[in-house]
Each structure stands twice: as C-alpha cells, then as structure tokens.
Design an enzyme around this catalytic site. Structure first.
Site, PDB file in Angstrom:
ATOM      1  CG  HIS A  63      -7.889   1.331  -7.539  1.00 43.38           C
ATOM      2  ND1 HIS A  63      -8.217   2.622  -7.877  1.00 43.38           N
ATOM      3  CD2 HIS A  63      -6.840   0.981  -8.310  1.00 43.38           C
ATOM      4  CE1 HIS A  63      -7.398   3.035  -8.836  1.00 43.38           C
ATOM      5  NE2 HIS A  63      -6.557   2.055  -9.124  1.00 43.38           N
ATOM      6  CG  HIS A  77      -2.808  -1.014  -8.085  1.00 40.15           C
ATOM      7  ND1 HIS A  77      -3.504  -2.013  -8.719  1.00 40.15           N
ATOM      8  CD2 HIS A  77      -3.106   0.135  -8.737  1.00 40.15           C
ATOM      9  CE1 HIS A  77      -4.194  -1.496  -9.721  1.00 40.15           C
ATOM     10  NE2 HIS A  77      -3.965  -0.196  -9.753  1.00 40.15           N
TER      11      HIS A  77
END
Length: 156
Positions: A63, A77
């Site tokens: 992620h 992010h």
C-alpha cells in the site's frame, strides 16, 4: 544571463479527483506530518509513478511505495488503514532498485475489494514529498485528472 532552474515534472498517480493534501481522510497525513503533497480519490486500481526516479521503498503490504529523484523524495500512500489488509488485493509491479518513468504502472490493486473491505476507511491516495520543506499547491483542486497527466501541481 539568467537561467531558470529546470524542475522535474510530476504527474497524477491515478485517475480520479485531485485535491490538496489537507483533504486526505487521515489526520497525520492531512496535517502534513510527513511533508506536503497532493491527494487523489482514485476511480480504479492502477497507480503510476509520479516522476522519473528510483524505487527506494516498497512496503511489504503493497500500500506504500517510495521513489527518489535528484530533486524529490516521494511517498505514495494508497488508502487509509489498507495496511490492515496485509497485502490482500495489492500487486506491486516494481521492487527496490528499479528505475521508473513518470506514468509507468508501479502498483495495481483490486479497487472494489479494497474499497469495500470493512477495515479500510478510504482508498484516497496521497503523494507526499518527504524529507523537504517544499510547498505543494494543486493547480485545480476538486477536478478530475488522469493517470500520467502533467501540470497538476506547483512546487515552491
């Protein structure tokens, strides 16, 4: 003679609605604790590199990805609390040490699976300029951008 310093081009990391980082649905990122940047509310699960650079970090859960250039250190992010998925639904297309070009696919994720997961608060994607005091201004907040689109931010 005066020469204007050439700055690196930064492109949109995905298709979706772009906005100022202060709109990110996670307080620490929105308060710019890691640095300034921009966010996009993605419309699908394809993430591209915002710059030409070197991959310096790939979080094990997929992620988050770090990229370094001569002018920038950038953290991408994806989502809020997506770390809780332990990589489920994420597929990184790069590894540490890879050289990437702006617009190159670096990560894909199962958009519907991740977005609908009960532990995930949002799929909002932040692009954070870490390790500097750069100020990032989104040129046209709350507008739709396409992955790889240029002229989306001003860096000062």
């Amino acid at each position: 003679m005066f020469f204007k310093k050439k700055t690196e081009s930064v492109v949109a990391v995905c298709d979706g609605m772009i906005n100022e980082l202060s709109s990110y649905p996670d307080e620490a990122i929105a308060m710019k604790a890691l640095g300034d940047g921009y966010m996009i509310e993605p419309e699908n699960g394809t993430i591209v590199s915002p710059v030409n650079g070197e991959i310096v970090m790939v979080f094990p859960t997929g992620h988050a990805i770090g990229i370094k250039t001569k002018d920038h250190e950038i953290l991408i992010h994806i989502g809020v609390d997506t770390v809780k998925l332990n990589g489920q639904g994420f597929s990184n297309q790069v590894k540490v040490g890879d050289i990437v070009e702006a617009g190159q696919v670096i990560c894909t994720f199962d958009y519907d699976q991740v977005r609908k997961h009960p532990e995930v608060k949002a799929v909002s994607t932040a692009v954070i300029f870490t390790g500097s005091n750069k100020k990032i201004d989104v040129l046209n907040p709350k507008t739709r951008v396409q992955a790889g689109q240029n002229n989306i931010i001003k860096i000062s």
